[in-house]
Write a protein that holds these residues in place. Structure first.
Motif, PDB file in Angstrom:
ATOM      1  N   GLU A 167       0.863  -1.189   0.000  1.00 17.85           N
ATOM      2  CA  GLU A 167       0.000   0.000   0.000  1.00 17.85           C
ATOM      3  C   GLU A 167       0.897   1.236   0.000  1.00 17.85           C
ATOM      4  N   ILE A 168       0.515   2.244  -0.789  1.00 17.15           N
ATOM      5  CA  ILE A 168       1.234   3.524  -0.684  1.00 17.15           C
ATOM      6  C   ILE A 168       0.226   4.657  -0.479  1.00 17.15           C
ATOM      7  N   ASP A 169       0.722   5.742   0.125  1.00 15.69           N
ATOM      8  CA  ASP A 169      -0.091   6.951   0.224  1.00 15.69           C
ATOM      9  C   ASP A 169       0.298   7.805  -0.983  1.00 15.69           C
ATOM     10  N   VAL A 170      -0.603   7.885  -1.973  1.00 18.70           N
ATOM     11  CA  VAL A 170      -0.212   8.569  -3.212  1.00 18.70           C
ATOM     12  C   VAL A 170      -0.047  10.080  -3.015  1.00 18.70           C
ATOM     13  N   ARG A 171      -0.631  10.613  -1.962  1.00 21.22           N
ATOM     14  CA  ARG A 171      -0.406  12.046  -1.689  1.00 21.22           C
ATOM     15  C   ARG A 171       1.020  12.271  -1.190  1.00 21.22           C
ATOM     16  N   ASP A 172       1.473  11.343  -0.355  1.00 17.84           N
ATOM     17  CA  ASP A 172       2.854  11.452   0.122  1.00 17.84           C
ATOM     18  C   ASP A 172       3.813  11.299  -1.061  1.00 17.84           C
ATOM     19  N   LEU A 173       3.498  10.359  -1.939  1.00 14.54           N
ATOM     20  CA  LEU A 173       4.352  10.146  -3.117  1.00 14.54           C
ATOM     21  C   LEU A 173       4.387  11.412  -3.985  1.00 14.54           C
ATOM     22  N   ALA A 174       3.196  11.954  -4.270  1.00 14.59           N
ATOM     23  CA  ALA A 174       3.114  13.144  -5.134  1.00 14.59           C
ATOM     24  C   ALA A 174       3.803  14.334  -4.474  1.00 14.59           C
ATOM     25  N   ASN A 175       3.714  14.400  -3.154  1.00 12.46           N
ATOM     26  CA  ASN A 175       4.352  15.479  -2.410  1.00 12.46           C
ATOM     27  C   ASN A 175       5.879  15.415  -2.564  1.00 12.46           C
ATOM     28  N   ARG A 176       6.439  14.215  -2.382  1.00 17.26           N
ATOM     29  CA  ARG A 176       7.889  14.051  -2.524  1.00 17.26           C
ATOM     30  C   ARG A 176       8.320  14.359  -3.956  1.00 17.26           C
ATOM     31  N   TYR A 177       7.517  13.856  -4.908  1.00 15.04           N
ATOM     32  CA  TYR A 177       7.843  14.068  -6.324  1.00 15.04           C
ATOM     33  C   TYR A 177       7.840  15.562  -6.648  1.00 15.04           C
ATOM     34  N   SER A 178       6.792  16.259  -6.207  1.00 20.53           N
ATOM     35  CA  SER A 178       6.687  17.685  -6.583  1.00 20.53           C
ATOM     36  C   SER A 178       7.799  18.507  -5.918  1.00 20.53           C
ATOM     37  N   ILE A 179       8.180  18.157  -4.671  1.00 23.69           N
ATOM     38  CA  ILE A 179       9.281  18.886  -4.024  1.00 23.69           C
ATOM     39  C   ILE A 179      10.578  18.660  -4.810  1.00 23.69           C
ATOM     40  N   ASP A 180      10.831  17.411  -5.187  1.00 24.60           N
ATOM     41  CA  ASP A 180      12.076  17.123  -5.920  1.00 24.60           C
ATOM     42  C   ASP A 180      12.093  17.809  -7.280  1.00 24.60           C
TER      43      ASP A 180
END
Ligand code: HEM
Length: 496
Positions: A167-180
């Motif tokens: 399971e992943i939290d896609v908001r956390d994923l998108a957050n990390r992606y957008s910061i990077d």
């Protein structure tokens, strides 16, 4: 005692002023929603019981097609809300000279960063900065940034590989992606948010833009609707410690770039070129602070919008497996022989485009567009006269869910935009706004989201699980469209 008398007169004066103002729309013969003292039509918003967009949409839905606009009161301030496509076009485009600015407050002493932000600036200074920045956001310049985005997308793929069948939290994923992505393209640094859960940059970025925090929502709401609060509590638009941190990151990155004389074709290089081309007559001239303010605006305007769109897109794809499979076929048909995707292919994929469009329709993250009349103005169609300074709202949430334009609006249906249908929906489909003041970062946003969704769906299947909230319950206190829980949980499985 004297204080008590003064307080009494102050409260009485304010009360009378507010009540008198509540006559405003009645006197103008504009249909309006009955306000309550102090809060106007925003009582539920102020009490955290309703989203800004939902409050306006509820009133919007009370009127029928024959009503081109209606009046509301946000606290004591009257706002005109547009309900008609042609009038939206007039305000955003045809009569832009009258409606060129947003009624957003700024005070350089309280928040010098906000006072240099394109979103907030007004009149000739806004125009000077917009003209200056526009060449940075052309498709040619975006194409040059593709390798930087590709690097981050590869990091995202590596990260997802470690989470296969979980399971992943896609908001956390998108957050990390957008910061990077933003750190790489606007600040010239590798923030490693995808690699390390608790990087300093990630925690600073999240604190700076913590839109679920009541304090930040209150500050942003005050900049939009209640300038008095900004003055009274000396509220800054962003968390000051964090914004200073990013200003310093930008400055040291810029200095190093000058020393090493290397080019990355990123925002820093492009801003530097603009600075060297400046003449003495320029109305907006860059110094180190003003340049870093632009990078910070990039963060503010580009971060949550990308996080929201990307995570809601993955959520909708998980909920609609047939759409997800069709998209995967399209992506796989458009790959280069080495399995990568070119800039051209990214923008030629029709179905991917329809899916992003539909995501932005269902989740127009900022709810509303705002302008105010720069001078007295009369709508020739109806004779309504607006005095100089009257604020006007175009509610994206209301238009995007209006059955006249989007039948069965709760359904995720990318086909709404196929072929010529997009043209018919102009001026009611407004995720990036429209006219000379529309989002300057739309190409950047579309590219970063398309590249991420392509990588994701090419390699992984995304499905709901028992922890997926269906439908996603949205926060009522946040100023933007954000899940109340702050998370969207989905399962991922690698597909070979
Ligand atoms: C999905 C992503 C995004 C969405 C949905 C979005 C949406 C919007 C909207 C609705 C506006 C107001 C337009 C109007 O009033 O007509 C706006 C303005 C703006 N956006 Fe975006 N945006 C996104 C990404 C970005 C990015 C990545 C940047 C980075 C630079 C950016 C920078 C700006 C700026 C500077 C403005 C103010 C433009 C001006 O006043 O001249 N946005 N955006």
């Amino acid at each position: 005692m004297l204080w008590l008398v003064l307080l009494f007169f102050l409260v009485a004066t304010l009360y009378i002023r507010i009540l008198r103002n509540f006559d405003y729309w009645k006197k103008k013969n504009v249909p309006f929603e009955k306000p309550v003292p102090i809060f106007g039509n925003f009582l539920n918003v102020a009490l955290g019981r309703q989203q800004v967009g939902a409050a306006i949409r509820q009133i919007y839905n009370k009127f029928d097609e024959s009503v081109p606009y209606f009046g509301i009161y946000i606290f004591h301030q009257p706002f005109l809300v547009i309900r008609n496509k042609e009038l939206a076009k007039k305000i955003l485009i045809k009569d832009f000279n009258v409606f060129q600015n947003r009624p957003l407050y700024y005070n350089a002493k309280i928040d010098p960063m906000a006072a240099n932000a394109l979103f907030i600036l007004r009149g000739d200074v806004w125009r000077a900065l917009r003209n200056k920045l526009s060449p940075i956001y052309t498709s040619g310049k975006m194409k040059l940034m593709m390798p930087l985005m590709k690097e981050v997308t590869d990091q995202m793929e590596n990260y997802l590989n470690t989470l296969n069948n979980q399971e992943i939290d896609v908001r956390d994923l998108a957050n990390r992606y957008s910061i990077d992505i933003i750190c790489s393209c606007a600040f010239g640094i590798n923030s490693q948010s995808l690699k390390f859960k608790d990087s300093e940059i990630k925690s600073m970025a999240n604190k700076m833009l913590d839109l679920r925090s009541l304090k930040r929502s209150f500050a942003i709401g005050a900049y939009f609707f209640c300038p008095l609060m900004v003055e009274l509590f000396r509220l800054s638009f962003l968390d000051t410690t964090c914004s200073n941190f990013f200003i310093n990151v930008f400055k040291s990155s810029y200095e190093e770039r000058q020393k090493l004389q290397v080019r990355r074709n990123d925002f820093i290089d492009l801003l530097h070129t603009l600075k060297t081309e400046e003449s003495n007559n320029d109305l907006f001239k860059f110094d180190d602070f003003k340049m870093s303010a632009q990078a910070l605006v990039f963060f503010t305007a580009g971060s949550e919008t990308t996080v929201g769109t990307l995570s809601f897109c993955l959520y909708e794809l998980a909920m609609n497996l047939d759409i997800q499979n069709e998209l995967r076929n399209e992506i796989r048909q458009n790959l280069n022989s080495d399995g990568t995707i070119s800039y051209e292919a990214l923008f030629e994929m029709t179905y991917l485009d329809l899916i992003i469009k539909e995501t932005l329709r269902k989740y127009p993250l900022t709810h509303l567009l705002m302008r105010y009349a720069e001078k007295d103005y009369t709508f020739e169609e109806t004779g309504l006269h607006l005095e100089k300074g009257t604020p006007v709202i175009i509610s994206m949430t209301s238009f995007h869910y209006d059955e006249r334009y989007f039948p069965d609006p709760d359904k995720f249906d990318p086909e709404r935009f196929r072929g010529d249908k997009s043209k018919e929906l102009q001026y009611v489909y407004l995720p990036f706004g429209d006219g000379p003041r529309k989002c300057i970062g739309d190409r950047f946003a579309l590219m970063s989201m398309k590249i991420a969704v392509s990588m994701f769906i090419k390699n992984f299947e995304v499905t709901p699980n028992e922890r997926t909230e269906i439908p996603v319950k949205q926060s009522k206190t946040a100023f933007f469209i954000i899940p109340d829980s702050g998370s969207i949980f989905l399962n991922i499985k690698r597909i070979e």
